[in-house]
Design an enzyme around this catalytic site. Structure first.
Site, PDB file in Angstrom:
ATOM      1  N   ASP A  12       0.881  -1.154   0.000  1.00  0.00           N
ATOM      2  CA  ASP A  12       0.000   0.000   0.000  1.00  0.00           C
ATOM      3  C   ASP A  12       0.927   1.214   0.000  1.00  0.00           C
ATOM      4  OD1 ASP A  12      -2.350   1.610   0.329  1.00  0.00           O
ATOM      5  OD2 ASP A  12      -1.910   1.716   2.478  1.00  0.00           O
ATOM      6  N   ASP A  14       0.132   5.104   0.897  1.00  0.00           N
ATOM      7  CA  ASP A  14      -0.011   6.044   2.006  1.00  0.00           C
ATOM      8  C   ASP A  14      -0.164   5.298   3.326  1.00  0.00           C
ATOM      9  OD1 ASP A  14       0.031   8.135   0.108  1.00  0.00           O
ATOM     10  OD2 ASP A  14      -2.113   7.872  -0.254  1.00  0.00           O
TER      11      ASP A  14
END
Length: 171
Positions: A12, A14
């Site tokens: 992922d 952020d």
């Protein structure tokens, strides 16, 4: 399974590779997570694919455009290259069912917790799903991994390189 498949680490963005600044699209506001660049390099050296899978509903919300996301990902790739690391592919989902930009206002199986981005990458690259993981900071990331048939791990804080070293059982 053929011998040409390789495991992958799906990151992922952020909250994992960088500090979550909320609808981040400017390199000037980007702040790498501790150990993030080293983590990607570890994944590369271990022979894994390194992928980024990120929801980018800021596009649907009208905060920034897809070209801004692409520009930030190019900047990230350049930054990683300076430490001998690389991302094999960046995938993002600009859609959101409550978006203000009509063409992005929709439900999408590419938006996590949907598995679409992961599945799309596994179709494009010879990924060994049984040996692959996703590292995310939200439960929806783990749900997307599970739905795609891979293991999902939650990363909340600390040094990402140390987390990856442990997750991949690297010395």
């Amino acid at each position: 399974m053929t011998t040409s498949t390789r495991p992958a680490v799906f990151f992922d963005r952020d909250g994992v590779l960088n500090h979550d600044a909320g609808y981040l699209f400017e390199a000037s506001k980007f702040e790498w997570m501790d150990g993030a660049r080293e983590a990607v390099r570890l994944v590369n050296k271990a022979g894994y694919f390194a992928f980024v899978v990120t929801n980018q509903s800021g596009v649907a919300r009208g905060f920034y455009q897809e070209s801004d996301v692409d520009a930030l990902h190019r900047w990230m790739a350049d930054q990683l290259a300076t430490v001998g690391a690389r991302i094999d592919a960046f995938e993002y989902c600009p859609d959101h069912p409550e978006g203000v930009i009509e063409r992005y206002r929709r439900d999408s199986d590419r938006r996590k917790p949907g598995p679409g981005m992961i599945i799309d990458l596994m179709k494009r690259f010879p990924v060994a799903a049984d040996r692959s993981i996703l590292i995310g900071d939200q439960q929806r990331d783990v749900e997307a991994a599970r739905a795609a048939g891979i293991r999902g791990l939650l990363f909340r804080e600390g040094n990402l390189a140390a987390f990856v070293r442990e997750a991949l059982k690297l010395g």
